[in-house]
Design a protein around this motif. Sequence first.
Motif, mmCIF file in Angstrom:
data_model
loop_
_atom_site.group_PDB
_atom_site.id
_atom_site.type_symbol
_atom_site.label_atom_id
_atom_site.label_comp_id
_atom_site.label_asym_id
_atom_site.label_seq_id
_atom_site.Cartn_x
_atom_site.Cartn_y
_atom_site.Cartn_z
ATOM 1 N N GLU A 103 -14.261 -44.662 15.271
ATOM 2 C CA GLU A 103 -13.662 -43.729 14.315
ATOM 3 C C GLU A 103 -12.904 -44.463 13.222
ATOM 4 N N VAL A 158 -12.787 -47.295 10.657
ATOM 5 C CA VAL A 158 -13.495 -48.318 9.915
ATOM 6 C C VAL A 158 -12.466 -49.199 9.237
ATOM 7 N N GLY A 193 -4.209 -38.182 3.908
ATOM 8 C CA GLY A 193 -5.533 -38.808 3.852
ATOM 9 C C GLY A 193 -5.640 -40.194 4.450
ATOM 10 N N GLY A 210 -5.547 -40.944 7.639
ATOM 11 C CA GLY A 210 -6.242 -40.949 8.926
ATOM 12 C C GLY A 210 -5.340 -40.577 10.087
ATOM 13 N N LYS A 211 -4.342 -39.743 9.842
ATOM 14 C CA LYS A 211 -3.432 -39.359 10.920
ATOM 15 C C LYS A 211 -4.169 -38.541 11.985
ATOM 16 N N GLU A 212 -5.010 -37.629 11.504
ATOM 17 C CA GLU A 212 -5.734 -36.817 12.474
ATOM 18 C C GLU A 212 -6.760 -37.666 13.236
ATOM 19 N N VAL A 213 -7.401 -38.569 12.511
ATOM 20 C CA VAL A 213 -8.339 -39.488 13.173
ATOM 21 C C VAL A 213 -7.606 -40.228 14.289
ATOM 22 N N TYR A 219 -19.098 -45.062 3.748
ATOM 23 C CA TYR A 219 -19.385 -43.711 3.279
ATOM 24 C C TYR A 219 -20.679 -43.649 2.474
ATOM 25 N N ARG A 265 -9.405 -40.131 2.312
ATOM 26 C CA ARG A 265 -10.074 -38.887 1.929
ATOM 27 C C ARG A 265 -10.525 -38.969 0.483
ATOM 28 N N ARG A 314 -13.517 -41.346 0.160
ATOM 29 C CA ARG A 314 -14.760 -40.716 0.610
ATOM 30 C C ARG A 314 -15.311 -39.790 -0.468
HETATM 31 N N1 LIG Z 1 -9.999 -45.808 9.320
HETATM 32 C C1 LIG Z 1 -10.844 -44.823 8.991
HETATM 33 N N2 LIG Z 1 -12.160 -45.012 9.122
HETATM 34 C C2 LIG Z 1 -13.048 -44.048 8.782
HETATM 35 N N3 LIG Z 1 -12.695 -42.867 8.293
HETATM 36 C C3 LIG Z 1 -11.399 -42.603 8.143
HETATM 37 C C4 LIG Z 1 -10.404 -43.563 8.490
HETATM 38 N N4 LIG Z 1 -9.188 -43.032 8.228
HETATM 39 C C5 LIG Z 1 -9.419 -41.802 7.738
HETATM 40 N N5 LIG Z 1 -10.743 -41.520 7.689
HETATM 41 C C6 LIG Z 1 -11.359 -40.298 7.163
HETATM 42 O O1 LIG Z 1 -10.558 -39.875 6.068
HETATM 43 C C7 LIG Z 1 -10.428 -38.467 6.039
HETATM 44 C C8 LIG Z 1 -8.957 -38.108 6.144
HETATM 45 O O2 LIG Z 1 -8.482 -38.430 7.443
HETATM 46 P P1 LIG Z 1 -7.383 -37.528 8.183
HETATM 47 O O3 LIG Z 1 -7.222 -38.055 9.548
HETATM 48 O O4 LIG Z 1 -7.704 -36.082 8.030
HETATM 49 O O5 LIG Z 1 -6.114 -37.887 7.290
HETATM 50 P P2 LIG Z 1 -4.633 -37.278 7.345
HETATM 51 O O6 LIG Z 1 -4.565 -36.425 8.580
HETATM 52 O O7 LIG Z 1 -3.748 -38.471 7.402
HETATM 53 O O8 LIG Z 1 -4.478 -36.517 6.073
HETATM 54 C C9 LIG Z 1 -11.254 -37.958 7.204
HETATM 55 O O9 LIG Z 1 -12.522 -37.618 6.704
HETATM 56 C C10 LIG Z 1 -11.354 -39.143 8.127
HETATM 57 O O10 LIG Z 1 -12.537 -39.104 8.870
#
Ligand SMILES: Nc1ncnc2c1ncn2[C@@H]1O[C@H](COP(=O)(O)OP(=O)(O)O)[C@@H](O)[C@H]1O
Length: 455
Positions: free
Chosen positions: A137, A139, A169, A171-174, A323, A356, A359
């Motif tokens: 998850e 990258v 953006g 990647g907190k949710e990731v 991406y 985000r 991407r």
């Molecule tokens: N390290 C990473 N590698 C690949 N994709 C990532 C990474 N960090 C974030 N993303 C992508 O970026 C987008 C935003 O991530 P998200 O977790 O929703 O951010 P936040 O919750 O911090 O706003 C998502 O599409 C997620 O899949």
Amino acid sequence: MEATGAKPQGCVIWFGQPEARERSGLAEAGWHVRVAGLDAGAGVREGGNVVALADLRQCDDRALQAMQQLMAEHPALPWIALTAFGTQARHPQVKRILQGCRDFFTAPLDLPRLLAALARARTVPPRAAEATAELPELVGCSAALATVAANLRKYAPIDLPVLITGETGVGKEVAARVLHRLSTRAMQPFVAINCGALPLNLVQSELFGHERGAFTDATARRIGHIESAAGGTILLDEIGDLPLDAQTNLLRFLQEGVLQRVGSSRPIEVDVRVMAATHLDLEHAVAAGRFREDLYYRLNVLRLQVPPLRERGDDVALLAQHYLARFRERQACAASGFDDAALRAMRQYAWPGNVRELRNRVQRAAVLAEAALISAADLALPVAATTHGESSVASLGVSRASAEREVIATCLHECRFNISECARRLRISRVTVYRLCKKHRLELQELRAHGAVQA
Ligand SMILES: Nc1ncnc2c1ncn2[C@@H]1O[C@H](COP(=O)(O)OP(=O)(O)O)[C@@H](O)[C@H]1O
Ligand SMILES: [Mg+2]
């Protein structure tokens, strides 16, 4: 690795006041002690046998601030904490520092244990490639991301709340999903809800559920999000937006593990690990009275700081390629890469929307691009000027020494230490590869022999 004794082990940056006995004990074991703010010394090199020691026995705000700054600037630097009875662990700054430490000692200091901890800290810097291995998850191969990955592994098995902070953006949710996947709850549900997106009058019922007839529109019983995550994990995203009354009930749930559906007085026991995420400065919200302090402390047990994209060096290029590749799997697309100016532009752009935004820009560029390489214009980014002087390195887009070392080390490893191949991939000369190896003390012969690159 060197044995203890006269051989130099490395440098300890000591924030605070080492006692004479501590100083001499470390010196005998080959550790050079540099007292922060007093002793002059070279800059910090991550992975360069430097360990920071937070001596919290007696320290003032200035020292705390200096420590925090160093932590922020060098996220991969290993830290050890030394505390005393009365250390104000509840002081937010102290707490933040403690959370960044790998090992903890209480006074009086047990020197042999400290020496062992120092040796450990020095020999296990988070290795980018290793840290993010098996975390598809995530990258990236930057030191900053390696620190995140290392913390994810540390926090996952501990059944305590995690507070995830970072800009939008990043990647907190990731990160929360990875934590869940690596935890013992992986086979149970993961529920993510955005507290900011819940209709204000329904927040309580959305979170905790309601009984039939609890309010006018409550025509049937409804299970709330927390209950629906039973056995698993709930991510309360944008926790800073949670209204105060819901904060009170959430606090009760965290303290007692029970909740009440709206319209019912029956407490229901629910086993859910709570994670919270926010792009806000919660400490600030607490100070302003918008966020309950006691809830803040309950949530902020394990803290995961996800760094902004602009601090992740070459991850920008890796993510862009990632991406683009994902896009090409689904759509016909003329472009299969990025031109030099585009790579430079991406490195110099501040990425306020972080991953985000990246991407979205890459997807848009992939649609627009007519050539084989995506340009800065396709990405709608300003063209960055070439830096003079170290132009070959600048073309790598590497600004910080640690990132530079990592790029070289990783590339060498991938090319099985074939210098010509490495030079070709990085688009620098072979001479530059040799020079950078020397600069970053990458011993080629040794590396070839071991077949591994120490980060
Ligand atoms: N390290 C990473 N590698 C690949 N994709 C990532 C990474 N960090 C974030 N993303 C992508 O970026 C987008 C935003 O991530 P998200 O977790 O929703 O951010 P936040 O919750 O911090 O706003 C998502 O599409 C997620 O899949
Ligand atoms: Mg989010």
